[in-house]
Design a protein around this motif. Structure first.
Motif, PDB file in Angstrom:
ATOM      1  N   VAL A  22       0.819  -1.207   0.000  1.00  0.00           N
ATOM      2  CA  VAL A  22       0.000   0.000   0.000  1.00  0.00           C
ATOM      3  C   VAL A  22       0.855   1.259   0.000  1.00  0.00           C
ATOM      4  O   VAL A  22       0.355   2.342  -0.305  1.00  0.00           O
ATOM      5  CB  VAL A  22      -0.992   0.028   1.184  1.00  0.00           C
ATOM      6  CG1 VAL A  22      -2.035  -1.061   1.028  1.00  0.00           C
ATOM      7  CG2 VAL A  22      -0.284  -0.104   2.505  1.00  0.00           C
ATOM      8  N   SER A  23       2.144   1.148   0.326  1.00  0.00           N
ATOM      9  CA  SER A  23       3.028   2.312   0.300  1.00  0.00           C
ATOM     10  C   SER A  23       4.464   1.843   0.109  1.00  0.00           C
ATOM     11  O   SER A  23       4.882   0.842   0.698  1.00  0.00           O
ATOM     12  CB  SER A  23       2.924   3.109   1.599  1.00  0.00           C
ATOM     13  OG  SER A  23       3.885   4.130   1.645  1.00  0.00           O
ATOM     14  N   ASN A  24       5.200   2.585  -0.731  1.00  0.00           N
ATOM     15  CA  ASN A  24       6.617   2.287  -0.928  1.00  0.00           C
ATOM     16  C   ASN A  24       7.435   3.573  -0.943  1.00  0.00           C
ATOM     17  O   ASN A  24       8.468   3.652  -1.574  1.00  0.00           O
ATOM     18  CB  ASN A  24       6.843   1.481  -2.210  1.00  0.00           C
ATOM     19  CG  ASN A  24       6.455   2.257  -3.447  1.00  0.00           C
ATOM     20  OD1 ASN A  24       5.796   3.282  -3.368  1.00  0.00           O
ATOM     21  ND2 ASN A  24       6.860   1.767  -4.595  1.00  0.00           N
ATOM     22  N   VAL A  32       2.774  -3.119   3.883  1.00  0.00           N
ATOM     23  CA  VAL A  32       1.990  -4.181   3.266  1.00  0.00           C
ATOM     24  C   VAL A  32       0.728  -4.409   4.088  1.00  0.00           C
ATOM     25  O   VAL A  32       0.797  -4.581   5.307  1.00  0.00           O
ATOM     26  CB  VAL A  32       2.811  -5.487   3.172  1.00  0.00           C
ATOM     27  CG1 VAL A  32       2.005  -6.585   2.511  1.00  0.00           C
ATOM     28  CG2 VAL A  32       4.111  -5.250   2.431  1.00  0.00           C
ATOM     29  N   ALA A  33      -0.423  -4.403   3.411  1.00  0.00           N
ATOM     30  CA  ALA A  33      -1.703  -4.671   4.067  1.00  0.00           C
ATOM     31  C   ALA A  33      -1.983  -6.168   3.971  1.00  0.00           C
ATOM     32  O   ALA A  33      -2.066  -6.729   2.878  1.00  0.00           O
ATOM     33  CB  ALA A  33      -2.818  -3.883   3.406  1.00  0.00           C
ATOM     34  N   VAL A  35      -4.655  -9.091   4.897  1.00  0.00           N
ATOM     35  CA  VAL A  35      -6.053  -9.298   5.250  1.00  0.00           C
ATOM     36  C   VAL A  35      -6.210 -10.715   5.793  1.00  0.00           C
ATOM     37  O   VAL A  35      -5.764 -11.685   5.169  1.00  0.00           O
ATOM     38  CB  VAL A  35      -6.970  -9.101   4.022  1.00  0.00           C
ATOM     39  CG1 VAL A  35      -8.410  -9.369   4.384  1.00  0.00           C
ATOM     40  CG2 VAL A  35      -6.801  -7.698   3.477  1.00  0.00           C
ATOM     41  N   SER A  36      -6.824 -10.829   6.969  1.00  0.00           N
ATOM     42  CA  SER A  36      -7.066 -12.149   7.553  1.00  0.00           C
ATOM     43  C   SER A  36      -8.530 -12.272   7.941  1.00  0.00           C
ATOM     44  O   SER A  36      -9.184 -11.285   8.262  1.00  0.00           O
ATOM     45  CB  SER A  36      -6.167 -12.373   8.770  1.00  0.00           C
ATOM     46  OG  SER A  36      -6.389 -11.354   9.725  1.00  0.00           O
ATOM     47  N   ARG A  37      -9.030 -13.479   7.874  1.00  0.00           N
ATOM     48  CA  ARG A  37     -10.412 -13.744   8.265  1.00  0.00           C
ATOM     49  C   ARG A  37     -10.425 -14.271   9.694  1.00  0.00           C
ATOM     50  O   ARG A  37      -9.783 -15.273   9.989  1.00  0.00           O
ATOM     51  CB  ARG A  37     -11.031 -14.783   7.337  1.00  0.00           C
ATOM     52  CG  ARG A  37     -11.244 -14.300   5.931  1.00  0.00           C
ATOM     53  CD  ARG A  37     -11.708 -15.418   5.031  1.00  0.00           C
ATOM     54  NE  ARG A  37     -12.617 -16.313   5.733  1.00  0.00           N
ATOM     55  CZ  ARG A  37     -13.801 -16.701   5.284  1.00  0.00           C
ATOM     56  NH1 ARG A  37     -14.201 -16.292   4.115  1.00  0.00           N
ATOM     57  NH2 ARG A  37     -14.559 -17.510   5.979  1.00  0.00           N
ATOM     58  N   VAL A  38     -11.138 -13.573  10.562  1.00  0.00           N
ATOM     59  CA  VAL A  38     -11.216 -13.975  11.971  1.00  0.00           C
ATOM     60  C   VAL A  38     -12.686 -14.021  12.388  1.00  0.00           C
ATOM     61  O   VAL A  38     -13.496 -13.227  11.912  1.00  0.00           O
ATOM     62  CB  VAL A  38     -10.432 -13.004  12.884  1.00  0.00           C
ATOM     63  CG1 VAL A  38      -8.960 -13.064  12.598  1.00  0.00           C
ATOM     64  CG2 VAL A  38     -10.931 -11.589  12.737  1.00  0.00           C
ATOM     65  N   THR A  50      -7.779  -6.165   8.603  1.00  0.00           N
ATOM     66  CA  THR A  50      -6.603  -5.718   7.863  1.00  0.00           C
ATOM     67  C   THR A  50      -5.538  -5.229   8.826  1.00  0.00           C
ATOM     68  O   THR A  50      -5.814  -4.447   9.730  1.00  0.00           O
ATOM     69  CB  THR A  50      -6.972  -4.581   6.897  1.00  0.00           C
ATOM     70  OG1 THR A  50      -8.014  -5.027   6.046  1.00  0.00           O
ATOM     71  CG2 THR A  50      -5.773  -4.177   6.060  1.00  0.00           C
ATOM     72  N   THR A  51      -4.315  -5.708   8.626  1.00  0.00           N
ATOM     73  CA  THR A  51      -3.179  -5.295   9.429  1.00  0.00           C
ATOM     74  C   THR A  51      -2.114  -4.728   8.493  1.00  0.00           C
ATOM     75  O   THR A  51      -1.799  -5.338   7.473  1.00  0.00           O
ATOM     76  CB  THR A  51      -2.598  -6.491  10.203  1.00  0.00           C
ATOM     77  OG1 THR A  51      -3.627  -7.105  10.952  1.00  0.00           O
ATOM     78  CG2 THR A  51      -1.495  -6.041  11.133  1.00  0.00           C
TER      79      THR A  51
END
Length: 92
Positions: A22-24, A32-33, A35-38, A50-51
Motif C-alpha cells: 500500500v506504500s513504498n 503491506v496490508a 487481510v485475515s479472516r477472523v 486488515t493489518t
C-alpha cells in the motif's frame, strides 16, 4: 547440553504472510496490508481484519498494488519486523 542436542535443535519456523503493498515511499521499506479472516467474538461471523506491516525491501523493487510474500525476521527498526521474500504478482 551435549553437542548432539545443540546440533539437532532447530529454531521454530518463521511466520509467513501474503499481502498487498500500500506504500513504498520510504527507502528500503514497504507497507503491506495483510487481510485475515477472523471470527467475531460474540456472533462467530467471519469478518475481514486488515493489518499494516512494515517490511524490509532491500532492492526497492516493489510498487503499490503488488502482491508479496513476507517472512518474519529480527527487529530491523522500531516498526520493521518483516522482510519481503518474493513478489507473487505485479500490479497492472
Amino acid at each position: 547440553m551435549s553437542e548432539e542436542t545443540a546440533e539437532t535443535t532447530e529454531r521454530p519456523a518463521r511466520k509467513v504472510r501474503e499481502g498487498t503493498v500500500v506504500s513504498n515511499k520510504m527507502d528500503k521499506t514497504a507497507v503491506v496490508a495483510v487481510v485475515s479472516r477472523v471470527p467475531h467474538a460474540k456472533y462467530n461471523k467471519m469478518i475481514l481484519q486488515t493489518t499494516k506491516l512494515h517490511a524490509h525491501d532491500e532492492t526497492n523493487d516493489v510498487n503499490i498494488g503488488d502482491k508479496v510474500r513476507l517472512m518474519e525476521t529480527r527487529p530491523l527498526s522500531k516498526l520493521k519486523r518483516w522482510r519481503i521474500t518474493d513478489v507473487l504478482e505485479r500490479a497492472k
